[in-house]
Motif scaffolding. Structure first.
Motif, PDB file in Angstrom:
ATOM      1  N   UNK A  32       0.969  -1.186  -0.027  1.00  0.00           N
ATOM      2  CA  UNK A  32       0.075   0.136   0.196  1.00  0.00           C
ATOM      3  C   UNK A  32       0.672   1.026   0.065  1.00  0.00           C
ATOM      4  N   UNK A  33       1.916   1.102   0.740  1.00  0.00           N
ATOM      5  CA  UNK A  33       2.819   2.209   0.850  1.00  0.00           C
ATOM      6  C   UNK A  33       3.439   2.581  -0.712  1.00  0.00           C
ATOM      7  N   UNK A  34       3.953   1.457  -1.382  1.00  0.00           N
ATOM      8  CA  UNK A  34       4.595   1.769  -2.468  1.00  0.00           C
ATOM      9  C   UNK A  34       3.665   2.261  -3.473  1.00  0.00           C
ATOM     10  N   UNK A  35       2.259   1.567  -3.525  1.00  0.00           N
ATOM     11  CA  UNK A  35       1.297   1.931  -4.579  1.00  0.00           C
ATOM     12  C   UNK A  35       1.160   3.485  -4.323  1.00  0.00           C
ATOM     13  N   UNK A  36       1.187   3.855  -3.020  1.00  0.00           N
ATOM     14  CA  UNK A  36       0.794   5.517  -2.729  1.00  0.00           C
ATOM     15  C   UNK A  36       2.004   6.200  -3.233  1.00  0.00           C
ATOM     16  N   UNK A  37       3.086   5.603  -3.190  1.00  0.00           N
ATOM     17  CA  UNK A  37       4.396   6.546  -3.524  1.00  0.00           C
ATOM     18  C   UNK A  37       4.274   6.631  -5.004  1.00  0.00           C
ATOM     19  N   UNK A  38       3.973   5.455  -5.867  1.00  0.00           N
ATOM     20  CA  UNK A  38       4.007   5.578  -7.321  1.00  0.00           C
ATOM     21  C   UNK A  38       2.804   6.352  -7.864  1.00  0.00           C
ATOM     22  N   UNK A  39       1.650   6.413  -7.159  1.00  0.00           N
ATOM     23  CA  UNK A  39       0.652   6.969  -7.690  1.00  0.00           C
ATOM     24  C   UNK A  39       0.744   8.373  -7.408  1.00  0.00           C
ATOM     25  N   UNK A  40       0.944   8.834  -6.233  1.00  0.00           N
ATOM     26  CA  UNK A  40       0.915  10.093  -5.703  1.00  0.00           C
ATOM     27  C   UNK A  40       2.206  10.900  -5.890  1.00  0.00           C
ATOM     28  N   UNK A  41       3.309  10.117  -6.071  1.00  0.00           N
ATOM     29  CA  UNK A  41       4.732  10.978  -6.318  1.00  0.00           C
ATOM     30  C   UNK A  41       5.260  10.871  -7.626  1.00  0.00           C
ATOM     31  N   UNK A  42       5.676   9.484  -7.631  1.00  0.00           N
ATOM     32  CA  UNK A  42       6.447   9.204  -9.087  1.00  0.00           C
ATOM     33  C   UNK A  42       5.666   9.618 -10.332  1.00  0.00           C
ATOM     34  N   UNK A  43       4.597   9.024 -10.255  1.00  0.00           N
ATOM     35  CA  UNK A  43       3.634   9.099 -11.755  1.00  0.00           C
ATOM     36  C   UNK A  43       3.330  10.612 -12.012  1.00  0.00           C
ATOM     37  N   UNK A  44       2.934  11.439 -10.734  1.00  0.00           N
ATOM     38  CA  UNK A  44       2.643  12.669 -11.187  1.00  0.00           C
ATOM     39  C   UNK A  44       3.953  13.616 -11.724  1.00  0.00           C
ATOM     40  N   UNK A  45       5.317  13.229 -11.205  1.00  0.00           N
ATOM     41  CA  UNK A  45       6.245  13.772 -11.787  1.00  0.00           C
ATOM     42  C   UNK A  45       6.613  13.565 -13.093  1.00  0.00           C
ATOM     43  N   UNK A  46       6.261  12.185 -13.449  1.00  0.00           N
ATOM     44  CA  UNK A  46       6.291  11.814 -14.749  1.00  0.00           C
ATOM     45  C   UNK A  46       5.344  12.544 -15.964  1.00  0.00           C
ATOM     46  N   UNK A  47       4.178  12.913 -15.003  1.00  0.00           N
ATOM     47  CA  UNK A  47       3.183  13.566 -15.580  1.00  0.00           C
ATOM     48  C   UNK A  47       3.642  15.198 -16.290  1.00  0.00           C
ATOM     49  N   UNK A  48       4.618  15.716 -15.479  1.00  0.00           N
ATOM     50  CA  UNK A  48       5.179  16.777 -15.926  1.00  0.00           C
ATOM     51  C   UNK A  48       6.124  16.597 -17.267  1.00  0.00           C
ATOM     52  N   UNK A  49       6.641  15.438 -17.372  1.00  0.00           N
ATOM     53  CA  UNK A  49       7.638  15.159 -18.458  1.00  0.00           C
ATOM     54  C   UNK A  49       6.747  15.002 -19.889  1.00  0.00           C
ATOM     55  N   UNK A  50       5.780  14.360 -19.623  1.00  0.00           N
ATOM     56  CA  UNK A  50       4.779  14.270 -20.716  1.00  0.00           C
ATOM     57  C   UNK A  50       3.602  14.959 -20.584  1.00  0.00           C
ATOM     58  N   UNK A  51       3.223  16.358 -20.396  1.00  0.00           N
ATOM     59  CA  UNK A  51       2.054  16.952 -19.989  1.00  0.00           C
ATOM     60  C   UNK A  51       0.870  16.501 -20.689  1.00  0.00           C
ATOM     61  N   UNK A  52      -0.288  16.310 -19.786  1.00  0.00           N
ATOM     62  CA  UNK A  52      -1.597  16.103 -20.414  1.00  0.00           C
ATOM     63  C   UNK A  52      -2.534  16.761 -19.093  1.00  0.00           C
ATOM     64  N   UNK A  53      -3.842  16.952 -19.791  1.00  0.00           N
ATOM     65  CA  UNK A  53      -4.709  17.943 -18.969  1.00  0.00           C
ATOM     66  C   UNK A  53      -5.163  16.764 -17.727  1.00  0.00           C
ATOM     67  N   UNK A  54      -5.018  15.658 -17.989  1.00  0.00           N
ATOM     68  CA  UNK A  54      -5.599  14.454 -16.713  1.00  0.00           C
ATOM     69  C   UNK A  54      -4.420  13.922 -16.173  1.00  0.00           C
ATOM     70  N   UNK A  55      -3.052  14.544 -16.362  1.00  0.00           N
ATOM     71  CA  UNK A  55      -2.061  14.010 -15.854  1.00  0.00           C
ATOM     72  C   UNK A  55      -1.709  12.496 -16.527  1.00  0.00           C
ATOM     73  N   UNK A  56      -0.824  11.687 -15.774  1.00  0.00           N
ATOM     74  CA  UNK A  56      -0.695  10.358 -16.377  1.00  0.00           C
ATOM     75  C   UNK A  56      -1.767   9.550 -16.621  1.00  0.00           C
ATOM     76  N   UNK A  57      -2.719   9.785 -15.830  1.00  0.00           N
ATOM     77  CA  UNK A  57      -3.968   9.078 -16.162  1.00  0.00           C
ATOM     78  C   UNK A  57      -4.759   9.328 -17.266  1.00  0.00           C
ATOM     79  N   UNK A  58      -4.429  10.411 -18.166  1.00  0.00           N
ATOM     80  CA  UNK A  58      -4.988  10.870 -19.272  1.00  0.00           C
ATOM     81  C   UNK A  58      -4.180  10.082 -20.482  1.00  0.00           C
ATOM     82  N   UNK A  59      -3.063   9.593 -20.255  1.00  0.00           N
ATOM     83  CA  UNK A  59      -2.493   8.811 -21.307  1.00  0.00           C
ATOM     84  C   UNK A  59      -3.097   7.582 -21.579  1.00  0.00           C
ATOM     85  N   UNK A  60      -3.612   7.639 -22.749  1.00  0.00           N
ATOM     86  CA  UNK A  60      -4.182   6.417 -23.395  1.00  0.00           C
ATOM     87  C   UNK A  60      -4.219   6.477 -24.687  1.00  0.00           C
ATOM     88  N   UNK A  61      -4.536   5.102 -25.452  1.00  0.00           N
ATOM     89  CA  UNK A  61      -4.651   5.070 -26.836  1.00  0.00           C
ATOM     90  C   UNK A  61      -5.930   4.336 -27.045  1.00  0.00           C
TER      91      UNK A  61
END
Length: 137
Positions: A32-61
């Motif tokens: 649970x701690x690692x999941x929170x770290x990934x979803x709340x810290x790491x992936x939002x930082x990656x969201x800045x690299x590839x910007x999207x209005x919905x953040x990383x959750x908006x990356x879809x095909x």
């Protein structure tokens, strides 16, 4: 019925069973701690690299949620690395340290008193100089 209860109690309260239960609870909390770290810290930082209005959750095909999948892959890699480091490396190191030193190896050869060549320990005749060896050697 009383024998069944006694057998169940002996099974459920063995040391190994309690250790396993503690490991599962701690493992769940760690996940649970690692999941929170990934979803709340790491992936939002990656969201800045590839910007999207919905953040990383908006990356879809189409209907494929690439951002969510990437989040789960990063989550898995972090948990797998932590388990590898703790279980394989740390416990392996501790087990090596706790193991008794290996016993010295017994000799398998001896020296011929006449030609000084190494010969098998049980030999009665030297294979190099063909001398008969005394029994005490």
């Amino acid at each position: 019925m009383k024998g069944l209860w006694q057998e169940f109690r002996n099974f459920a309260f063995k040391g190994n069973m309690i250790d396993l239960a503690v490991a599962v609870v701690i493992g769940g909390a760690f996940g649970a701690v690692v999941t929170s770290l990934v979803k709340n810290i790491i992936m939002p930082i990656l969201g800045y690299v590839i910007p999207n209005k919905d953040g990383y959750r908006g990356w879809h095909i189409g209907q494929l949620m690439v951002g969510e999948f990437l989040s789960d892959v990063v989550n898995f890699i972090i948990i797998a690395a932590a388990v590898f480091i703790i279980i394989v490396k740390l416990l392996g190191y501790l087990m090596k340290k706790a193991a008794p030193p290996p016993a010295p190896a017994e000799p398998i050869t001896k020296e011929c008193p006449l030609c000084l060549m190494a010969i098998p320990l049980k030999a009665r005749k030297c294979g190099h100089c063909t001398a008969d060896l005394p029994a005490s050697l």
